[in-house]
Design an enzyme around this catalytic site. Structure first.
Site, mmCIF file in Angstrom:
data_model
loop_
_atom_site.group_PDB
_atom_site.id
_atom_site.type_symbol
_atom_site.label_atom_id
_atom_site.label_comp_id
_atom_site.label_asym_id
_atom_site.label_seq_id
_atom_site.Cartn_x
_atom_site.Cartn_y
_atom_site.Cartn_z
ATOM 1 N N GLY A 15 0.796 -1.221 0.000
ATOM 2 C CA GLY A 15 0.000 0.000 0.000
ATOM 3 C C GLY A 15 0.833 1.278 0.000
ATOM 4 O O GLY A 15 1.840 1.392 -0.704
ATOM 5 N N ILE A 16 0.400 2.231 0.804
ATOM 6 C CA ILE A 16 1.040 3.550 0.838
ATOM 7 C C ILE A 16 2.495 3.446 1.295
ATOM 8 O O ILE A 16 3.381 4.079 0.730
ATOM 9 C CB ILE A 16 0.235 4.491 1.774
ATOM 10 C CG1 ILE A 16 -1.141 4.791 1.155
ATOM 11 C CG2 ILE A 16 0.998 5.774 2.051
ATOM 12 C CD1 ILE A 16 -2.117 5.491 2.088
ATOM 13 N N ASP B 153 5.725 -5.722 14.931
ATOM 14 C CA ASP B 153 4.354 -5.382 15.299
ATOM 15 C C ASP B 153 4.436 -4.079 16.095
ATOM 16 O O ASP B 153 4.962 -4.067 17.214
ATOM 17 C CB ASP B 153 3.741 -6.510 16.142
ATOM 18 C CG ASP B 153 2.280 -6.233 16.505
ATOM 19 O OD1 ASP B 153 1.848 -5.057 16.418
ATOM 20 O OD2 ASP B 153 1.583 -7.186 16.873
ATOM 21 N N VAL B 154 3.929 -2.995 15.533
ATOM 22 C CA VAL B 154 4.105 -1.686 16.180
ATOM 23 C C VAL B 154 3.319 -1.544 17.477
ATOM 24 O O VAL B 154 3.528 -0.590 18.224
ATOM 25 C CB VAL B 154 3.745 -0.514 15.223
ATOM 26 C CG1 VAL B 154 4.646 -0.472 14.021
ATOM 27 C CG2 VAL B 154 2.264 -0.537 14.836
ATOM 28 N N TYR C 274 -11.581 4.633 14.502
ATOM 29 C CA TYR C 274 -10.540 4.930 13.497
ATOM 30 C C TYR C 274 -10.386 6.444 13.341
ATOM 31 O O TYR C 274 -9.267 6.965 13.347
ATOM 32 C CB TYR C 274 -10.914 4.283 12.163
ATOM 33 C CG TYR C 274 -9.926 4.555 11.046
ATOM 34 C CD1 TYR C 274 -8.744 3.827 10.938
ATOM 35 C CD2 TYR C 274 -10.164 5.553 10.098
ATOM 36 C CE1 TYR C 274 -7.833 4.081 9.911
ATOM 37 C CE2 TYR C 274 -9.260 5.814 9.075
ATOM 38 C CZ TYR C 274 -8.094 5.072 8.982
ATOM 39 O OH TYR C 274 -7.195 5.337 7.964
ATOM 40 N N LYS D 274 -6.979 8.759 14.128
ATOM 41 C CA LYS D 274 -6.247 9.570 13.154
ATOM 42 C C LYS D 274 -6.168 11.037 13.603
ATOM 43 O O LYS D 274 -5.175 11.711 13.355
ATOM 44 C CB LYS D 274 -6.896 9.442 11.779
ATOM 45 C CG LYS D 274 -6.677 8.059 11.155
ATOM 46 C CD LYS D 274 -5.178 7.799 10.948
ATOM 47 C CE LYS D 274 -4.891 6.464 10.328
ATOM 48 N NZ LYS D 274 -3.466 6.241 10.056
ATOM 49 N N VAL E 212 -7.558 6.071 -0.805
ATOM 50 C CA VAL E 212 -6.412 5.640 -1.607
ATOM 51 C C VAL E 212 -6.625 4.191 -2.022
ATOM 52 O O VAL E 212 -7.113 3.371 -1.225
ATOM 53 C CB VAL E 212 -5.098 5.750 -0.783
ATOM 54 C CG1 VAL E 212 -3.886 5.477 -1.674
ATOM 55 C CG2 VAL E 212 -4.985 7.114 -0.122
ATOM 56 N N THR F 105 -5.790 0.906 -2.049
ATOM 57 C CA THR F 105 -4.938 -0.096 -1.398
ATOM 58 C C THR F 105 -5.834 -1.225 -0.878
ATOM 59 O O THR F 105 -7.059 -1.162 -0.988
ATOM 60 C CB THR F 105 -4.180 0.504 -0.189
ATOM 61 O OG1 THR F 105 -5.148 0.820 0.830
ATOM 62 C CG2 THR F 105 -3.389 1.748 -0.554
HETATM 63 P P1 NDP Z 1 -2.704 -1.429 3.830
HETATM 64 O O1 NDP Z 1 -3.665 -2.281 4.542
HETATM 65 O O2 NDP Z 1 -2.494 -1.616 2.378
HETATM 66 O O3 NDP Z 1 -1.265 -1.554 4.526
HETATM 67 C C1 NDP Z 1 -1.148 -1.467 5.912
HETATM 68 C C2 NDP Z 1 0.294 -1.712 6.295
HETATM 69 O O4 NDP Z 1 0.414 -1.590 7.713
HETATM 70 C C3 NDP Z 1 0.799 -3.097 5.936
HETATM 71 O O5 NDP Z 1 2.160 -3.026 5.589
HETATM 72 C C4 NDP Z 1 0.611 -3.879 7.234
HETATM 73 O O6 NDP Z 1 1.470 -4.995 7.292
HETATM 74 C C5 NDP Z 1 1.005 -2.779 8.238
HETATM 75 N N1 NDP Z 1 0.514 -3.025 9.595
HETATM 76 C C6 NDP Z 1 -0.775 -3.158 10.014
HETATM 77 N N2 NDP Z 1 -0.801 -3.409 11.331
HETATM 78 C C7 NDP Z 1 0.497 -3.435 11.749
HETATM 79 C C8 NDP Z 1 1.126 -3.652 12.993
HETATM 80 N N3 NDP Z 1 0.429 -3.893 14.124
HETATM 81 N N4 NDP Z 1 2.468 -3.585 13.061
HETATM 82 C C9 NDP Z 1 3.193 -3.337 11.949
HETATM 83 N N5 NDP Z 1 2.666 -3.121 10.749
HETATM 84 C C10 NDP Z 1 1.326 -3.176 10.655
HETATM 85 O O7 NDP Z 1 -3.130 0.067 4.166
HETATM 86 P P2 NDP Z 1 -2.770 1.463 3.471
HETATM 87 O O8 NDP Z 1 -1.456 1.393 2.803
HETATM 88 O O9 NDP Z 1 -3.961 1.912 2.758
HETATM 89 O O10 NDP Z 1 -2.657 2.364 4.780
HETATM 90 C C11 NDP Z 1 -1.445 2.922 5.210
HETATM 91 C C12 NDP Z 1 -1.755 4.041 6.181
HETATM 92 O O11 NDP Z 1 -2.494 5.047 5.497
HETATM 93 C C13 NDP Z 1 -2.612 3.615 7.376
HETATM 94 O O12 NDP Z 1 -2.159 4.290 8.519
HETATM 95 C C14 NDP Z 1 -3.994 4.096 6.994
HETATM 96 O O13 NDP Z 1 -4.786 4.319 8.106
HETATM 97 C C15 NDP Z 1 -3.658 5.358 6.242
HETATM 98 N N6 NDP Z 1 -4.693 5.818 5.331
HETATM 99 C C16 NDP Z 1 -5.135 5.010 4.306
HETATM 100 C C17 NDP Z 1 -6.095 5.482 3.448
HETATM 101 C C18 NDP Z 1 -6.626 4.663 2.329
HETATM 102 O O14 NDP Z 1 -7.633 5.079 1.715
HETATM 103 N N7 NDP Z 1 -6.039 3.519 1.987
HETATM 104 C C19 NDP Z 1 -6.663 6.834 3.595
HETATM 105 C C20 NDP Z 1 -6.099 7.580 4.677
HETATM 106 C C21 NDP Z 1 -5.157 7.083 5.500
HETATM 107 P P3 NDP Z 1 1.080 -6.313 8.175
HETATM 108 O O15 NDP Z 1 -0.404 -6.477 8.096
HETATM 109 O O16 NDP Z 1 1.869 -7.431 7.583
HETATM 110 O O17 NDP Z 1 1.534 -5.985 9.557
#
Ligand code: NDP
Length: 255
Positions: free
Chosen positions: A20-21, A66-67, A160, A164, A193, A195
Site C-alpha cells: 500500500g502507501i 508489530d508496532v 478509526y 487519526k 487511496v 490499497t
Molecule cells: P494497507 O492495509 O495496504 O497496509 C497497511 C500496512 O500496515 C501493511 O504493511 C501492514 O502490514 C502494516 N501493519 C498493520 N498493522 C500493523 C502492525 N500492528 N504492526 C506493523 N505493521 C502493521 O493500508 P494502506 O497502505 O492503505 O494504509 C497505510 C496508512 O495510510 C494507514 O495508517 C492508513 O490508516 C492510512 N490511510 C489510508 C487510506 C486509504 O484510503 N487507503 C486513507 C487515509 C489514511 P502487516 O499487516 O503485515 O503488519
C-alpha cells in the site's frame, strides 16, 4: 532551474512498508537515493516487497515488527539505528475497522488505537531518541487521514477517525517538542487511496459511489500520489515546514 530531491546517504525506516502507501513511499524514497528498511508483521509480504524494491534498484531490507509491541519497537529501531542510522521515519502502519459505535467492543478499540495511535507514538518516540543521539536531526512523516478531520460516510468508524485525529495532534505536539533537535515532524492526511484497506469499499458500488461523488476530482488517490508528498516532507524541499498536516484528498474536505 532544475531541482531534484536527493536522499543519497539517508536511511529511511518505514512502518507498514510492506504494501500500500508504505510500500509506495519505500519505492519513491529509495529511488531518490535513500536506503530503506520496511517493517510489517507478515514476513512473506515483507520478502515480496523487498524483492520488488531490489529489482527497482533500491537498497532495501525487511524487518518483522508489530508496532503495538513496545518491546519490539524499542528493539527493532535500536537495531536499525545501530546498523544504518535513522534519518527519516515514515509511520504508515495502520488498520481500519468499520462498525456502528454501539457495537464496538474492546477488541476493535484495542486493535485500532494500539496500531494507529500507540504504534505511531512508540515509533516516533524511539525514532526521535535515535535521531537525537545521532545528532544530525531528521524527518518524521506520519500517515494520518481525512478521517481525522471529517466523519466519513456511509461507513461508521468513530474509533478509526479518533485515532487519526490523535495522530494529527501527536504530530503537531512532537513538531514543537523536537524542533530544537533539528527533527521535523509532519503528517499526511489522505482521502481514499487505492490499497488493500479500501478494496472492499471500492468494490461495494453503493459505498464507492458515495465516496467518489463526495470527491470533487471524482477519482480515488493512487498510493504513489501520497508517496510524493511523503518524499517532499522527508526532504530538504520542506526544510521550514514542521507540524503540518497536509491533506491529499482530491478536494474531499472542501465540501
Ligand atoms: P494497507 O492495509 O495496504 O497496509 C497497511 C500496512 O500496515 C501493511 O504493511 C501492514 O502490514 C502494516 N501493519 C498493520 N498493522 C500493523 C502492525 N500492528 N504492526 C506493523 N505493521 C502493521 O493500508 P494502506 O497502505 O492503505 O494504509 C497505510 C496508512 O495510510 C494507514 O495508517 C492508513 O490508516 C492510512 N490511510 C489510508 C487510506 C486509504 O484510503 N487507503 C486513507 C487515509 C489514511 P502487516 O499487516 O503485515 O503488519
Amino acid at each position: 532551474m532544475a531541482y531534484e530531491i536527493d536522499l543519497s546517504g539517508r536511511a529511511a525506516f518505514i512502518t507498514g512498508g510492506t504494501r500500500g502507501i508504505g510500500l509506495a513511499c519505500a519505492h519513491l524514497l529509495g529511488q531518490a537515493g535513500a536506503s530503506v528498511t520496511i517493517a510489517g508483521r507478515s514476513v512473506q509480504e515483507g520478502e515480496v516487497a523487498v524483492r520488488s524494491l531490489t529489482q527497482a534498484g533500491v537498497s532495501a531490507q525487511f524487518v518483522a515488527l508489530d508496532v503495538t509491541s513496545e518491546e519490539q519497537v524499542c528493539e527493532t529501531l535500536a537495531r536499525s539505528a545501530s546498523e544504518s542510522g535513522i534519518d527519516i521515519l515514515v509511520n504508515s502502519a495502520g488498520v481500519a475497522r468499520h462498525r456502528d459505535t454501539t457495537n464496538v467492543d474492546a477488541e476493535l478499540w484495542n486493535t485500532v488505537v494500539d496500531t494507529n495511535f500507540k504504534g505511531t507514538f512508540l515509533c516516533c518516540r524511539e525514532g526521535a531518541r535515535h535521531m537525537i543521539a545521532q545528532g544530525r536531526g531528521g524527518a518524521i512523516v506520519n500517515i494520518g487521514s481525512i478521517s481525522g478531520i471529517i466523519a466519513n460516510v456511509p461507513q461508521n468508524q468513530a474509533v478509526y477517525n479518533a485515532s487519526k485525529a490523535a495522530v494529527h495532534m501527536l504530530t503537531k505536539s512532537l513538531a514543537s517538542e523536537f524542533a530544537a533537535s533539528g527533527i521535523r515532524v509532519n503528517a499526511i492526511a489522505p482521502g481514499y487511496v487505492r490499497t488493500d484497506m479500501t478494496k472492499g469499499g471500492l468494490e461495494n458500488p453503493v459505498w464507492a459511489k458515495i465516496w467518489l461523488d463526495m470527491t470533487p476530482m471524482g477519482r480515488v488517490c493512487e498510493p504513489e500520489e501520497v508517496a510524493q508528498a511523503v518524499l517532499f516532507m522527508a526532504s530538504k524541499a520542506s526544510s521550514y515546514i514542521t507540524g503540518e498536516v497536509l491533506t491529499i484528498d482530491g478536494g474531499y474536505t472542501l465540501r
